[in-house]
Every structure is written in C-alpha cells, then in structure tokens.
Enzyme design. Structure first.
Site, PDB file in Angstrom:
ATOM      1  N   TYR A  26       0.826  -1.196   0.000  1.00 39.02           N
ATOM      2  CA  TYR A  26       0.000   0.000   0.000  1.00 39.02           C
ATOM      3  C   TYR A  26       0.870   1.259   0.000  1.00 39.02           C
ATOM      4  O   TYR A  26       1.921   1.306   0.631  1.00 39.02           O
ATOM      5  CB  TYR A  26      -0.896  -0.034   1.245  1.00 39.02           C
ATOM      6  CG  TYR A  26      -1.965   1.019   1.283  1.00 39.02           C
ATOM      7  CD1 TYR A  26      -2.949   1.063   0.297  1.00 39.02           C
ATOM      8  CD2 TYR A  26      -1.986   1.970   2.289  1.00 39.02           C
ATOM      9  CE1 TYR A  26      -3.936   2.022   0.327  1.00 39.02           C
ATOM     10  CE2 TYR A  26      -2.978   2.935   2.331  1.00 39.02           C
ATOM     11  CZ  TYR A  26      -3.942   2.961   1.339  1.00 39.02           C
ATOM     12  OH  TYR A  26      -4.916   3.918   1.372  1.00 39.02           O
ATOM     13  N   HIS A  27       0.445   2.297  -0.710  1.00 40.14           N
ATOM     14  CA  HIS A  27       1.154   3.567  -0.855  1.00 40.14           C
ATOM     15  C   HIS A  27       2.461   3.417  -1.633  1.00 40.14           C
ATOM     16  O   HIS A  27       3.436   4.112  -1.376  1.00 40.14           O
ATOM     17  CB  HIS A  27       1.432   4.240   0.499  1.00 40.14           C
ATOM     18  CG  HIS A  27       0.212   4.760   1.166  1.00 40.14           C
ATOM     19  ND1 HIS A  27      -0.021   4.564   2.492  1.00 40.14           N
ATOM     20  CD2 HIS A  27      -0.862   5.445   0.701  1.00 40.14           C
ATOM     21  CE1 HIS A  27      -1.162   5.112   2.822  1.00 40.14           C
ATOM     22  NE2 HIS A  27      -1.697   5.650   1.742  1.00 40.14           N
ATOM     23  N   HIS A 111      -1.534   7.791  -3.645  1.00 41.37           N
ATOM     24  CA  HIS A 111      -1.963   6.490  -3.140  1.00 41.37           C
ATOM     25  C   HIS A 111      -1.817   5.389  -4.186  1.00 41.37           C
ATOM     26  O   HIS A 111      -2.639   4.490  -4.275  1.00 41.37           O
ATOM     27  CB  HIS A 111      -3.411   6.552  -2.634  1.00 41.37           C
ATOM     28  CG  HIS A 111      -3.537   7.337  -1.372  1.00 41.37           C
ATOM     29  ND1 HIS A 111      -3.738   8.697  -1.378  1.00 41.37           N
ATOM     30  CD2 HIS A 111      -3.457   6.963  -0.085  1.00 41.37           C
ATOM     31  CE1 HIS A 111      -3.804   9.127  -0.143  1.00 41.37           C
ATOM     32  NE2 HIS A 111      -3.632   8.094   0.675  1.00 41.37           N
TER      33      HIS A 111
END
Length: 173
Positions: A26-27, A111
């Site tokens: 994630y990210h 993101h």
C-alpha cells in the site's frame, strides 16, 4: 508479488521479469522515467514493511543478449511545445528504422493511482532522419501538460525521451 511482468502483444502472453528487492505494498508507486527505466518506490506503511526507499527497474529491451547496453535511437531535435492537431518535425539518428513514436504523459500519483497517465501512439512519416509526427487534435487524447516523446526502433528499443514536451493549453479555449 514483487516481480515485473511483461506483456507480449504478439503472443498474447505475460512473462516474468526481474524481481524487486522489496515487496511494494500500500502507498507504493511506479513511474516511467525519461531514460525508459521505471522508478519503483515506497509501500507498506503502516504495515508489515515501511519502505521509505526506491528501486530502479531497467527493462530487458534496454540490453542486448550479452547484457551490454542496446544501441538506442536518439532524438536530436523536437519542439518543446506542440499544439493539438499539428504536424511536428522530429530529427532522429539511429542505424535501425524507427517504427514507433509515442507520447507518454509525465507521471503523477497519489496512493498508488496515477489519474493522469496517458500513452498515445502517434502516426508519422519518415524521410531519412526526419520524422513528420501528427499530434492528435482532441483535447481528451492529449490534455495540456508535460509529456515525454519517445521513438522506438524496429526491435522495440526506445530512445531517451525528449522531456518537457508540453501540449499547449491555449488551443483548447
């Protein structure tokens, strides 16, 4: 999965490429760079990893079978600002024929989602080392902003991009 996957449109199949050093969770992000390498960065926070680092992926088409650098086409001259619907002149040098000209929108992510990414193949005519390249006329195809112009030879090896190629906004008024 931390391996690169490469699509072959001629065979309709994927094959596995190089492995990344770290899992990008994630990210995380991946951005095409002007030299045709890919910046892979971040990922994992908060989670099992906190990757405050980056890696550079060099696709196999940048190398010959003996692992030395492939000869690459060179963009000698190209305009820095273009207008939609226009034909522009691009000077190139290379021993092999140029078979593709592409515009790639400069990366921007949040993101891990690049909401502005574009890849546009451009029609062109070659006369010696000069390419007459047609820029699309629709704003939805080439919105204003910064782009990278690549030329590719008949083996799929790309040039280093002509950076700071801006699509003029004034023509959309």
């Amino acid at each position: 999965n931390n391996s690169a996957e490469i699509w072959n449109p001629e065979t309709g199949r994927w094959h596995q490429g190089a492995l990344g050093d770290r899992a990008r969770l994630y990210h995380s992000t991946a951005l095409l760079l002007p030299d045709a390498s890919v910046l892979v960065a971040g990922g994992g926070a908060p989670g099992p990893q906190n990757n405050l680092n980056a890696e550079i992926y060099y696709p196999p088409y940048l190398f010959k079978s003996d692992h030395t650098d492939a000869a690459r086409p060179t963009i000698a001259t190209a305009p820095t600002v273009v207008e939609p619907g226009r034909t522009v002149q691009v000077s190139v040098s290379h021993d092999r024929p140029i078979t593709k000209v592409s515009l790639v929108k400069s990366g921007s992510v949040t993101h891990g989602w690049n909401m502005d990414q574009r890849f546009v193949d451009l029609p062109f005519n070659a006369q010696g080392g000069t390419l007459s390249v047609q820029i699309p006329g629709r704003a939805s195809d080439v919105p204003p902003g910064m782009w990278m112009l690549f030329v590719l030879d008949d083996t799929g090896v790309p040039s280093v991009a002509k950076r700071a190629l801006a699509i003029a906004a004034s023509t959309f008024a």
